[in-house]
Design an enzyme around this catalytic site. Structure first.
Site, PDB file in Angstrom:
ATOM      1  N   ALA A 192       2.328  80.864   8.390  1.00 53.01           N
ATOM      2  CA  ALA A 192       1.301  81.754   7.840  1.00 53.01           C
ATOM      3  C   ALA A 192       1.944  83.038   7.356  1.00 53.01           C
ATOM      4  O   ALA A 192       2.962  83.489   7.897  1.00 53.01           O
ATOM      5  CB  ALA A 192       0.254  82.074   8.913  1.00 53.01           C
ATOM      6  N   LEU A 193       1.347  83.604   6.343  1.00 53.22           N
ATOM      7  CA  LEU A 193       1.666  84.967   5.946  1.00 53.22           C
ATOM      8  C   LEU A 193       0.758  85.862   6.781  1.00 53.22           C
ATOM      9  O   LEU A 193      -0.459  85.870   6.601  1.00 53.22           O
ATOM     10  CB  LEU A 193       1.405  85.171   4.450  1.00 53.22           C
ATOM     11  CG  LEU A 193       1.625  86.591   3.923  1.00 53.22           C
ATOM     12  CD1 LEU A 193       3.072  87.019   4.095  1.00 53.22           C
ATOM     13  CD2 LEU A 193       1.210  86.684   2.456  1.00 53.22           C
ATOM     14  N   ILE A 240       8.345  79.920  13.147  1.00 49.34           N
ATOM     15  CA  ILE A 240       8.961  81.025  12.412  1.00 49.34           C
ATOM     16  C   ILE A 240       9.089  82.244  13.315  1.00 49.34           C
ATOM     17  O   ILE A 240      10.117  82.935  13.314  1.00 49.34           O
ATOM     18  CB  ILE A 240       8.164  81.331  11.138  1.00 49.34           C
ATOM     19  CG1 ILE A 240       8.429  80.224  10.109  1.00 49.34           C
ATOM     20  CG2 ILE A 240       8.515  82.698  10.565  1.00 49.34           C
ATOM     21  CD1 ILE A 240       7.648  80.354   8.834  1.00 49.34           C
ATOM     22  N   SER A 268       0.377  75.146  15.704  1.00 50.90           N
ATOM     23  CA  SER A 268      -0.592  74.089  15.415  1.00 50.90           C
ATOM     24  C   SER A 268      -0.095  73.175  14.305  1.00 50.90           C
ATOM     25  O   SER A 268       0.909  73.460  13.642  1.00 50.90           O
ATOM     26  CB  SER A 268      -1.923  74.725  14.995  1.00 50.90           C
ATOM     27  OG  SER A 268      -1.739  75.496  13.811  1.00 50.90           O
ATOM     28  N   ASP A 276       5.160  82.989  21.470  1.00 48.36           N
ATOM     29  CA  ASP A 276       6.315  82.547  20.689  1.00 48.36           C
ATOM     30  C   ASP A 276       7.573  83.301  21.118  1.00 48.36           C
ATOM     31  O   ASP A 276       8.661  82.721  21.188  1.00 48.36           O
ATOM     32  CB  ASP A 276       6.066  82.789  19.193  1.00 48.36           C
ATOM     33  CG  ASP A 276       4.825  82.088  18.681  1.00 48.36           C
ATOM     34  OD1 ASP A 276       4.537  80.975  19.167  1.00 48.36           O
ATOM     35  OD2 ASP A 276       4.150  82.640  17.800  1.00 48.36           O
ATOM     36  N   GLY A 299       0.133  95.271  15.864  1.00 47.19           N
ATOM     37  CA  GLY A 299      -0.158  94.273  14.835  1.00 47.19           C
ATOM     38  C   GLY A 299       0.648  93.005  14.980  1.00 47.19           C
ATOM     39  O   GLY A 299       0.686  92.377  16.046  1.00 47.19           O
TER      40      GLY A 299
END
Length: 304
Positions: A4-5, A34, A132, A247, A282
């Protein structure tokens, strides 16, 4: 398989139907695997990210990875890579996270992912699959990944949920579910620590994994092997954002094992990375100095 971005911003207060003026956005390459690669690099290790991506958001994600110096290969796909949106509400300190499903991958794209992955496994110590599965990818896809790793003598670490977790039945070295994910995997309530340990041990007895690390959130973590278990107390830190904490934990566990840490110490290192990520705003992940400081503070006698 479902990058995802990541976009993060903040606003004074979140109100339905109102136009909310936000602060400057932050853009990060995201998705479980990532994030793992980013954290390994931050901590001074070597990781190579393999992921499918398409469309303008996929190109942006790859550009961000390149600027961060994370070695990678993007497998082009027809669909447009998803965006994830995180908003911090300044007045309350609450965080709102909006996660899209991702593009649908056809069978030929899935095969290309596996073929590329096989080509980059030579010399690897660990293969980590985290996150996912996007639409269109069969639920047992991670079993193919586990078999691929086993065929090349690479230890496989898996952090996923739902059907993707239930249908991965062999070849995992280390599994890292949350309590909820473990409960869904075994199909029963796990109200006590003894029940959580037994559920993890059942997965080990069934040869689905050699090691299970259960994330307990604010209660810490459990390390379960065939012969022993250990409960780790949580690391108390000021929480700014939970994005990427799991992660980060997986990344540091893998890196710790590569560096020759005992399993127990690798889990402590992972917990330090997860806690350090909670301290950043964030979609920012952990900072190396924070991870090393937290790890040394919790390690017996300061051993590294």
């Amino acid at each position: 398989m479902n990058p995802a971005l990541d976009i993060a911003t903040s606003t004074e207060v979140v109100i339905p139907t109102e136009k909310m003026r936000c602060g400057s956005p932050r853009y990060d390459p995201g998705g479980g695997g990532i994030n793992v690669a980013r954290v390994v690099k931050t901590l001074g290790g070597a990781a190579f990210a393999v992921f499918p991506a398409g469309g303008p958001s996929g190109q942006s994600l790859e550009g961000l990875l390149a600027r961060q110096g994370v070695p990678h290969i993007r497998i082009p796909v027809e669909g447009v890579t998803r965006e994830s949106f995180t908003v911090d509400e300044q007045r309350s300190g609450q965080q709102y996270r909006f996660v899209l499903p991702g593009p649908s991958l056809i069978e030929t794209e899935q095969r290309t992912c596996l073929e590329n992955l096989a080509g980059y496994l030579a010399g690897a110590r660990f293969l980590v699959a985290s996150g996912s599965l996007p639409p269109g990818v069969r639920a047992d896809f991670f079993q193919d990944v586990a078999d691929l790793a086993a065929g090349q003598g690479v230890r496989f670490i898996l952090d996923t949920s739902g059907e993707a977790l239930r249908l991965t039945r062999r070849g995992v070295y280390l599994l890292k579910p949350s309590v909820r994910e473990l409960r869904e995997c075994v199909g029963r309530e796990l109200s006590s620590e003894a029940e959580q340990i037994q559920a993890a041990r059942d997965l080990i007895t069934e040869k689905r994994a050699e090691v299970v690390v259960v994330s307990l959130g604010a209660k810490g973590a459990l390390l379960v092997t065939e012969r022993r278990y250990e409960r780790f107390a949580p690391i108390e830190v000021p929480i700014r954002s939970a994005v990427g904490a799991g992660d980060s934990m997986v990344a540091a566990i893998a890196l710790g094992l590569v560096r020759g840490m005992e399993l127990q110490q690798a889990v402590r290192f992972g917990m330090a990375a997860g806690a350090a990520t909670l301290m950043t705003p964030g979609t920012e992940l952990c900072r190396r100095d924070d991870v090393e400081k937290l790890y040394l503070e919790q390690s017996p006698n300061g051993n590294t």
